[in-house]
Write a protein that holds these residues in place. Structure first.
Motif, mmCIF file in Angstrom:
data_model
loop_
_atom_site.group_PDB
_atom_site.id
_atom_site.type_symbol
_atom_site.label_atom_id
_atom_site.label_comp_id
_atom_site.label_asym_id
_atom_site.label_seq_id
_atom_site.Cartn_x
_atom_site.Cartn_y
_atom_site.Cartn_z
ATOM 1 N N ASN A 180 -38.130 27.903 11.535
ATOM 2 C CA ASN A 180 -37.015 27.128 10.992
ATOM 3 C C ASN A 180 -36.355 27.777 9.789
ATOM 4 N N VAL A 181 -37.092 28.616 9.078
ATOM 5 C CA VAL A 181 -36.540 29.329 7.918
ATOM 6 C C VAL A 181 -36.863 30.812 8.107
ATOM 7 N N PRO A 182 -36.152 31.491 9.002
ATOM 8 C CA PRO A 182 -36.497 32.872 9.334
ATOM 9 C C PRO A 182 -36.493 33.816 8.145
ATOM 10 N N GLU A 183 -35.583 33.553 7.173
ATOM 11 C CA GLU A 183 -35.444 34.503 6.070
ATOM 12 C C GLU A 183 -36.547 34.370 5.029
ATOM 13 N N ASP A 184 -37.153 33.200 4.904
ATOM 14 C CA ASP A 184 -38.168 33.032 3.854
ATOM 15 C C ASP A 184 -39.115 31.882 4.177
ATOM 16 N N GLY A 185 -39.557 31.796 5.415
ATOM 17 C CA GLY A 185 -40.482 30.730 5.796
ATOM 18 C C GLY A 185 -41.851 30.927 5.160
ATOM 19 N N ARG A 186 -42.469 29.841 4.771
ATOM 20 C CA ARG A 186 -43.778 29.914 4.106
ATOM 21 C C ARG A 186 -44.933 30.009 5.089
ATOM 22 N N LYS A 193 -46.678 31.889 18.054
ATOM 23 C CA LYS A 193 -47.034 33.299 18.229
ATOM 24 C C LYS A 193 -48.130 33.524 19.263
ATOM 25 N N TYR A 194 -49.093 32.593 19.315
ATOM 26 C CA TYR A 194 -50.272 32.819 20.158
ATOM 27 C C TYR A 194 -50.614 31.640 21.069
ATOM 28 N N ASN A 195 -49.698 30.660 21.122
ATOM 29 C CA ASN A 195 -49.926 29.453 21.928
ATOM 30 C C ASN A 195 -51.198 28.720 21.502
ATOM 31 N N LYS A 196 -51.457 28.714 20.200
ATOM 32 C CA LYS A 196 -52.610 28.011 19.638
ATOM 33 C C LYS A 196 -52.103 26.744 18.954
ATOM 34 N N ASN A 197 -52.224 25.626 19.630
ATOM 35 C CA ASN A 197 -51.671 24.370 19.134
ATOM 36 C C ASN A 197 -52.280 23.969 17.790
ATOM 37 N N GLY A 198 -51.404 23.591 16.863
ATOM 38 C CA GLY A 198 -51.850 23.023 15.597
ATOM 39 C C GLY A 198 -52.382 24.007 14.588
ATOM 40 N N MET A 199 -52.346 25.318 14.896
ATOM 41 C CA MET A 199 -52.899 26.312 13.986
ATOM 42 C C MET A 199 -51.792 26.906 13.115
ATOM 43 N N TRP A 200 -52.091 27.027 11.813
ATOM 44 C CA TRP A 200 -51.094 27.503 10.855
ATOM 45 C C TRP A 200 -51.725 28.488 9.873
ATOM 46 N N ALA A 201 -50.895 29.435 9.419
ATOM 47 C CA ALA A 201 -51.322 30.399 8.412
ATOM 48 C C ALA A 201 -50.203 30.603 7.405
ATOM 49 N N LEU A 202 -50.537 31.182 6.258
ATOM 50 C CA LEU A 202 -49.530 31.540 5.277
ATOM 51 C C LEU A 202 -48.817 32.811 5.716
ATOM 52 N N THR A 203 -47.496 32.818 5.578
ATOM 53 C CA THR A 203 -46.731 34.025 5.893
ATOM 54 C C THR A 203 -47.135 35.159 4.956
ATOM 55 N N GLN A 317 -38.692 15.900 7.044
ATOM 56 C CA GLN A 317 -38.862 15.804 8.495
ATOM 57 C C GLN A 317 -37.683 16.399 9.272
ATOM 58 N N TYR A 318 -36.570 16.650 8.592
ATOM 59 C CA TYR A 318 -35.408 17.206 9.276
ATOM 60 C C TYR A 318 -35.603 18.680 9.592
ATOM 61 N N VAL A 319 -35.083 19.096 10.717
ATOM 62 C CA VAL A 319 -35.008 20.508 11.062
ATOM 63 C C VAL A 319 -33.558 20.948 10.874
ATOM 64 N N ILE A 320 -33.349 21.892 9.968
ATOM 65 C CA ILE A 320 -32.017 22.446 9.737
ATOM 66 C C ILE A 320 -32.038 23.856 10.316
ATOM 67 N N GLU A 321 -31.258 24.074 11.371
ATOM 68 C CA GLU A 321 -31.334 25.337 12.097
ATOM 69 C C GLU A 321 -30.712 26.475 11.300
ATOM 70 N N SER A 322 -30.907 27.698 11.797
ATOM 71 C CA SER A 322 -30.549 28.894 11.031
ATOM 72 C C SER A 322 -29.060 28.990 10.734
ATOM 73 N N ASP A 323 -28.188 28.334 11.541
ATOM 74 C CA ASP A 323 -26.758 28.366 11.247
ATOM 75 C C ASP A 323 -26.388 27.491 10.066
ATOM 76 N N ARG A 324 -27.361 26.703 9.587
ATOM 77 C CA ARG A 324 -27.203 25.791 8.449
ATOM 78 C C ARG A 324 -26.125 24.729 8.701
ATOM 79 N N LEU A 325 -25.755 24.528 9.956
ATOM 80 C CA LEU A 325 -24.763 23.518 10.323
ATOM 81 C C LEU A 325 -25.336 22.500 11.295
ATOM 82 N N THR A 326 -26.419 22.855 11.965
ATOM 83 C CA THR A 326 -27.029 21.980 12.963
ATOM 84 C C THR A 326 -28.280 21.349 12.391
ATOM 85 N N VAL A 327 -28.379 20.026 12.488
ATOM 86 C CA VAL A 327 -29.509 19.318 11.908
ATOM 87 C C VAL A 327 -29.995 18.260 12.888
ATOM 88 N N TRP A 328 -31.303 18.102 12.991
ATOM 89 C CA TRP A 328 -31.842 17.065 13.860
ATOM 90 C C TRP A 328 -33.196 16.621 13.343
#
Length: 384
Positions: A180-186, A193-203, A317-328
């Protein structure tokens, strides 16, 4: 040695931290004079910029062992800058702050990882640490992250747990992911990346959570707590003064350059505002407990208008897409605001309504002041 935890008149208050001039932080502790650049437990002095070891600060001596790695969300002034009267308070933490601190500690401190049985089975599921080939260490959002937060709840907040707090933690992860934040996602998603549901790491597992704060977020950091001798949080009271966070109890606010809004039908002027269900018994109970957190006026950023990701503008909870104009948003009425506001003149905007994420989706579009409640629909309070 003591900590200055009072305002000019000697009373504890919740206040907006005055943004200090931008200064270069110094990787040298002003107490021990040693290098602090590689330490994961430091906090910068707001006056001199010296990044001090938590273990060296005098006022934290009795609870320094409780302070988590990577957590420097403190209003701190060192002994040299305060003539020995150190200042050490806790800033308000958002969900993304808490989730980031949690993953930082799970990654760097194996002893802090949750262990033992989970009698309630509230945090079941695959758990970390797991490595999948990109040198990152992954943890499960519920079995690891949520369980760690649950065990350290009183460290972060004094508020009670809501019924959907685990969903809030999960939303903070997905909203601030590299998807959701390609330029600086945390956060890096194991699912993506690996189809591992619910798994998260620090960028980047060496970046402190506070390093992601924008200048605007720094401006809106609020001092919320002071500390007891044992390190437990003491919530500061609120005070209505210029430049400080306050509870609004006076007349309906004015919009710059215009007349004050008239109260809506069923609204109360004076010491409370109308809330949903104002005509019902339930609404009456809600009004008595309802308070409004005020934000200061914020200058428009440079550049074209877009949907803002700032915590003052969009619910997590909002997702703001990379174009910064689309929100859902997947579920529930919440608010997301544009980056620019207006004060005077005649203005309009255009919006394209896209197919809903769910077939029963609903949508509200309108105008909001900066203090409009984000965890509610447009039109919920007097600010929108």
């Amino acid at each position: 040695m003591h900590v200055d935890n009072s305002s000019e008149n000697g009373e504890d208050v919740v206040m907006k931290d005055k943004l200090l001039p931008k200064m270069k932080q110094v990787s040298k502790c002003s107490y021990c004079e040693n290098n602090s650049g590689e330490s994961l437990k430091t906090v910068p002095c707001l006056e001199c910029g010296s990044r001090c070891h938590i273990d060296c600060i005098n006022c934290t001596a009795k609870f320094k062992h409780k302070i988590l790695l990577g957590d420097d969300f403190f209003h701190f002034k060192c002994h040299k800058c305060t003539d020995g009267n150190e200042r050490f308070r806790r800033y308000h933490l958002s969900w993304v702050d808490v989730v980031h601190i949690t993953l930082f500690n799970l990654t760097h401190n194996p002893a802090a990882r949750p262990s033992g049985a989970d009698p309630s089975n509230q945090f079941g599921g695959e758990h970390g640490p797991q490595e999948y080939g990109d040198s990152r260490v992954y943890f499960h959002y519920k079995a690891d992250v949520a369980r760690f937060i649950d065990q350290h709840w009183a460290y972060f907040w004094t508020k009670a747990r809501g019924e959907t707090w685990i969903n809030s933690a999960s939303s903070a992860l997905s909203t601030n992911s590299t998807e959701n934040v390609p330029e600086d996602g945390r956060f890096e998603s194991g699912k993506a990346k690996y189809n591992k549901n619910g798994m998260w790491a620090l960028t980047d597992d060496l970046r402190f959570p506070s390093s992601y704060d924008s200048l605007q977020q720094q401006k809106t950091r609020t001092i919320m707590y002071t500390f007891a001798e044992d390190g437990s949080l003491i919530e500061l009271r609120t005070q209505a003064t210029n430049g400080r966070r306050k509870r609004r109890t006076d007349a309906t606010p004015k919009t710059a350059g215009s007349r004050a809004k008239k109260p809506r039908a069923g609204a109360h002027s004076g010491n409370d505002y109308a809330s949903p269900g104002a005509g019902s018994k339930r609404g009456a109970r809600a009004r008595r407990a309802w308070s409004i957190g005020m934000w200061p006026d914020i200058d428009n950023p440079q550049g074209p208008a877009h949907m803002s990701r700032e915590e003052t503008h969009a619910a997590a909870q909002y997702v703001i897409e990379s174009d910064r104009l689309t929100v859902w948003n997947d579920k529930g009425y919440r608010m997301a605001k544009a980056s620019h506001g207006v004060e005077t003149g005649a203005w309009y905007f255009e919006a394209q309504i896209l197919p809903g994420v769910r077939p029963e989706a609903n949508l509200r579009i309108g105008w909001s002041q900066i203090s409009g409640e984000l965890q509610a629909p447009c039109g919920y309070d007097v600010f929108s």
